[in-house]
Design a protein around this motif. Structure first.
Motif, PDB file in Angstrom:
ATOM      1  N   ALA A 269      55.309  14.923  -7.213  1.00 45.60           N
ATOM      2  CA  ALA A 269      54.381  14.684  -6.106  1.00 45.60           C
ATOM      3  C   ALA A 269      54.981  15.075  -4.765  1.00 45.60           C
ATOM      4  O   ALA A 269      54.262  15.541  -3.872  1.00 45.60           O
ATOM      5  N   ILE A 270      56.299  14.895  -4.615  1.00 48.55           N
ATOM      6  CA  ILE A 270      56.927  15.267  -3.342  1.00 48.55           C
ATOM      7  C   ILE A 270      57.616  16.627  -3.431  1.00 48.55           C
ATOM      8  O   ILE A 270      58.280  17.040  -2.478  1.00 48.55           O
ATOM      9  N   ASP A 271      57.475  17.292  -4.568  1.00 51.42           N
ATOM     10  CA  ASP A 271      57.980  18.653  -4.783  1.00 51.42           C
ATOM     11  C   ASP A 271      59.487  18.755  -4.568  1.00 51.42           C
ATOM     12  O   ASP A 271      59.980  19.574  -3.803  1.00 51.42           O
ATOM     13  N   LYS A 272      60.220  17.877  -5.256  1.00 50.58           N
ATOM     14  CA  LYS A 272      61.679  17.874  -5.189  1.00 50.58           C
ATOM     15  C   LYS A 272      62.229  17.645  -6.589  1.00 50.58           C
ATOM     16  O   LYS A 272      61.529  17.139  -7.455  1.00 50.58           O
ATOM     17  N   PRO A 273      63.505  17.987  -6.820  1.00 48.85           N
ATOM     18  CA  PRO A 273      64.131  17.627  -8.098  1.00 48.85           C
ATOM     19  C   PRO A 273      64.259  16.110  -8.225  1.00 48.85           C
ATOM     20  O   PRO A 273      64.201  15.383  -7.233  1.00 48.85           O
ATOM     21  N   VAL A 274      64.463  15.651  -9.448  1.00 53.95           N
ATOM     22  CA  VAL A 274      64.487  14.210  -9.711  1.00 53.95           C
ATOM     23  C   VAL A 274      65.587  13.514  -8.919  1.00 53.95           C
ATOM     24  O   VAL A 274      65.366  12.453  -8.331  1.00 53.95           O
ATOM     25  N   ASN A 275      66.776  14.084  -8.883  1.00 55.58           N
ATOM     26  CA  ASN A 275      67.886  13.461  -8.166  1.00 55.58           C
ATOM     27  C   ASN A 275      67.588  13.356  -6.672  1.00 55.58           C
ATOM     28  O   ASN A 275      67.818  12.323  -6.046  1.00 55.58           O
ATOM     29  N   ASP A 276      67.020  14.419  -6.078  1.00 54.34           N
ATOM     30  CA  ASP A 276      66.678  14.390  -4.657  1.00 54.34           C
ATOM     31  C   ASP A 276      65.549  13.395  -4.377  1.00 54.34           C
ATOM     32  O   ASP A 276      65.551  12.707  -3.353  1.00 54.34           O
ATOM     33  N   ALA A 277      64.589  13.322  -5.293  1.00 55.68           N
ATOM     34  CA  ALA A 277      63.496  12.363  -5.130  1.00 55.68           C
ATOM     35  C   ALA A 277      64.023  10.933  -5.182  1.00 55.68           C
ATOM     36  O   ALA A 277      63.590  10.071  -4.402  1.00 55.68           O
ATOM     37  N   TYR A 278      64.976  10.691  -6.078  1.00 54.16           N
ATOM     38  CA  TYR A 278      65.576   9.355  -6.164  1.00 54.16           C
ATOM     39  C   TYR A 278      66.307   9.014  -4.868  1.00 54.16           C
ATOM     40  O   TYR A 278      66.182   7.910  -4.348  1.00 54.16           O
ATOM     41  N   ARG A 279      67.075   9.968  -4.351  1.00 50.46           N
ATOM     42  CA  ARG A 279      67.811   9.732  -3.098  1.00 50.46           C
ATOM     43  C   ARG A 279      66.844   9.479  -1.926  1.00 50.46           C
ATOM     44  O   ARG A 279      67.087   8.608  -1.096  1.00 50.46           O
ATOM     45  N   LEU A 280      65.752  10.236  -1.869  1.00 55.27           N
ATOM     46  CA  LEU A 280      64.760  10.053  -0.813  1.00 55.27           C
ATOM     47  C   LEU A 280      64.107   8.678  -0.928  1.00 55.27           C
ATOM     48  O   LEU A 280      63.958   7.963   0.071  1.00 55.27           O
ATOM     49  N   PHE A 281      63.740   8.303  -2.139  1.00 51.03           N
ATOM     50  CA  PHE A 281      63.135   6.986  -2.358  1.00 51.03           C
ATOM     51  C   PHE A 281      64.107   5.880  -1.969  1.00 51.03           C
ATOM     52  O   PHE A 281      63.738   4.909  -1.306  1.00 51.03           O
ATOM     53  N   LYS A 282      65.373   6.039  -2.367  1.00 52.64           N
ATOM     54  CA  LYS A 282      66.394   5.041  -2.052  1.00 52.64           C
ATOM     55  C   LYS A 282      66.598   4.940  -0.547  1.00 52.64           C
ATOM     56  O   LYS A 282      66.692   3.839   0.002  1.00 52.64           O
ATOM     57  N   ARG A 283      66.653   6.078   0.151  1.00 53.00           N
ATOM     58  CA  ARG A 283      66.845   6.072   1.594  1.00 53.00           C
ATOM     59  C   ARG A 283      65.668   5.397   2.298  1.00 53.00           C
ATOM     60  O   ARG A 283      65.863   4.565   3.196  1.00 53.00           O
ATOM     61  N   ASP A 284      64.443   5.724   1.886  1.00 54.73           N
ATOM     62  CA  ASP A 284      63.262   5.103   2.495  1.00 54.73           C
ATOM     63  C   ASP A 284      63.233   3.605   2.230  1.00 54.73           C
ATOM     64  O   ASP A 284      62.886   2.809   3.114  1.00 54.73           O
ATOM     65  N   TYR A 285      63.591   3.202   1.009  1.00 54.66           N
ATOM     66  CA  TYR A 285      63.592   1.786   0.661  1.00 54.66           C
ATOM     67  C   TYR A 285      64.646   1.027   1.470  1.00 54.66           C
ATOM     68  O   TYR A 285      64.386  -0.066   1.970  1.00 54.66           O
ATOM     69  N   GLU A 286      65.829   1.620   1.623  1.00 56.38           N
ATOM     70  CA  GLU A 286      66.875   0.975   2.423  1.00 56.38           C
ATOM     71  C   GLU A 286      66.468   0.880   3.885  1.00 56.38           C
ATOM     72  O   GLU A 286      66.780  -0.096   4.563  1.00 56.38           O
ATOM     73  N   LYS A 287      65.740   1.893   4.382  1.00 52.74           N
ATOM     74  CA  LYS A 287      65.256   1.859   5.764  1.00 52.74           C
ATOM     75  C   LYS A 287      64.258   0.714   5.943  1.00 52.74           C
ATOM     76  O   LYS A 287      64.298  -0.007   6.943  1.00 52.74           O
ATOM     77  N   GLU A 288      63.360   0.544   4.969  1.00 55.93           N
ATOM     78  CA  GLU A 288      62.399  -0.562   5.037  1.00 55.93           C
ATOM     79  C   GLU A 288      63.107  -1.909   4.988  1.00 55.93           C
ATOM     80  O   GLU A 288      62.741  -2.842   5.716  1.00 55.93           O
ATOM     81  N   LEU A 289      64.117  -2.039   4.120  1.00 60.93           N
ATOM     82  CA  LEU A 289      64.874  -3.288   4.042  1.00 60.93           C
ATOM     83  C   LEU A 289      65.589  -3.587   5.352  1.00 60.93           C
ATOM     84  O   LEU A 289      65.633  -4.738   5.803  1.00 60.93           O
ATOM     85  N   LYS A 290      66.152  -2.549   5.977  1.00 67.53           N
ATOM     86  CA  LYS A 290      66.864  -2.733   7.235  1.00 67.53           C
ATOM     87  C   LYS A 290      65.915  -3.177   8.338  1.00 67.53           C
ATOM     88  O   LYS A 290      66.227  -4.087   9.112  1.00 67.53           O
ATOM     89  N   SER A 291      64.737  -2.545   8.415  1.00 67.72           N
ATOM     90  CA  SER A 291      63.779  -2.934   9.458  1.00 67.72           C
ATOM     91  C   SER A 291      63.249  -4.349   9.208  1.00 67.72           C
ATOM     92  O   SER A 291      63.057  -5.111  10.163  1.00 67.72           O
ATOM     93  N   ALA A 292      63.057  -4.726   7.946  1.00 65.39           N
ATOM     94  CA  ALA A 292      62.619  -6.093   7.642  1.00 65.39           C
ATOM     95  C   ALA A 292      63.698  -7.095   8.015  1.00 65.39           C
ATOM     96  O   ALA A 292      63.408  -8.184   8.530  1.00 65.39           O
ATOM     97  N   SER A 293      64.958  -6.751   7.777  1.00 65.71           N
ATOM     98  CA  SER A 293      66.065  -7.635   8.135  1.00 65.71           C
ATOM     99  C   SER A 293      66.178  -7.790   9.650  1.00 65.71           C
ATOM    100  O   SER A 293      66.397  -8.899  10.155  1.00 65.71           O
ATOM    101  N   GLU A 294      66.013  -6.688  10.390  1.00 70.78           N
ATOM    102  CA  GLU A 294      66.046  -6.761  11.853  1.00 70.78           C
ATOM    103  C   GLU A 294      64.907  -7.616  12.386  1.00 70.78           C
ATOM    104  O   GLU A 294      65.086  -8.411  13.307  1.00 70.78           O
TER     105      GLU A 294
END
Length: 199
Positions: A137-162
Motif C-alpha cells: 500500500a505504501i509502495d516500499k519493501p517489507v523491511n522499509d515499511a516496518y521501519r516506517l511504521f515503527k518510526r511513526d508509532y514511536e513518534k505517536e508515543l512520544k507526542s502522547a507522552s509529551e
C-alpha cells in the motif's frame, strides 16, 4: 485483544456445555421456588462461562503475546524485518505449546504436533500477509515499511507522552484534581495561543 477474543469464544463454548451438564445433573433436584431454580441455573452458567473464558483467553494471550514478543525482539536483534518471522515463530510456538503444555486439543504424538505446526504456520502467514499488504500500500519493501511504521508509532508515543507530561504539570501547577478538567483547560490554552499566532 487476543485475551478478550479468547475469553468470549471460550466462554460461549463453555456456556453451551454448561447448560447441557446442568440439565443432565439436576434432573430430579428440588428447589425452593421456580425463581430459585432459574437463579441457580444462571449462576452455574456464569461461573462456567468465566471458567472457560479465562482458560481459553489466557492461552490465546500467551500464544499471540509470545509470537509478537519474539518477532519484535528478533527484529531488534537483527536490525532487519523479514516476512518469515511470523510463520516460523508461530509454528515453533504452536508446536512447543502443544507438546509441552497441551494447549491445543490435537492428539498427542507426531500427527498432533504436525497439526499444531500447521495451525501456527497458517496463522503466521496471515500476519505476514497483512505486513505485505501494508508494504504494498505504501509502495516500499517489507523491511522499509516496518521501519516506517515503527518510526511513526514511536513518534505517536512520544507526542502522547509529551501531552501527558504537560497535563500533569498543569494539574500540579494549578492544583487541578480531575485530569479531564486539566485536559480541557490545556486544549483551551493551546487554542488561544494558536489564535494569537493567527492574528
Amino acid at each position: 485483544m487476543s485475551f478478550l477474543g479468547g475469553f468470549l469464544v471460550g466462554g460461549a463454548t463453555g456456556y453451551a456445555q454448561a447448560r447441557h451438564a446442568y440439565e443432565t445433573n439436576n434432573v430430579g433436584r428440588k428447589y425452593l421456588s421456580p425463581s430459585d431454580a432459574v437463579k441457580r441455573k444462571i449462576d452455574y452458567a456464569i461461573v462456567r462461562f468465566a471458567k472457560g473464558g479465562f482458560g481459553v483467553g489466557f492461552k490465546c494471550a500467551l500464544i499471540s503475546g509470545s509470537i509478537v514478543f519474539l518477532a519484535t525482539h528478533i527484529t531488534a536483534y537483527r536490525d532487519k524485518f523479514a516476512s518469515w518471522y511470523f510463520p516460523a515463530i508461530s509454528g515453533a510456538t504452536a508446536c512447543l505449546l502443544h507438546t509441552v503444555g497441551g494447549v491445543f486439543t490435537f492428539p498427542i504424538g507426531l500427527l498432533g504436533s504436525m497439526k499444531a505446526v500447521g495451525l501456527g504456520v497458517t496463522s503466521g502467514l496471515t500476519l505476514s500477509a497483512v505486513v505485505h499488504l501494508y508494504a504494498m500500500a505504501i509502495d516500499k519493501p517489507v523491511n522499509d515499511a516496518y521501519r516506517l511504521f515503527k518510526r511513526d508509532y514511536e513518534k505517536e508515543l512520544k507526542s502522547a507522552s509529551e501531552w501527558d507530561s504537560r497535563v500533569s504539570e498543569l494539574m500540579e501547577r494549578e492544583q487541578i484534581t480531575w485530569r479531564q478538567q486539566a485536559v480541557k483547560k490545556l486544549k483551551q490554552q493551546d487554542h488561544e495561543k494558536m489564535a494569537i499566532f493567527d492574528d
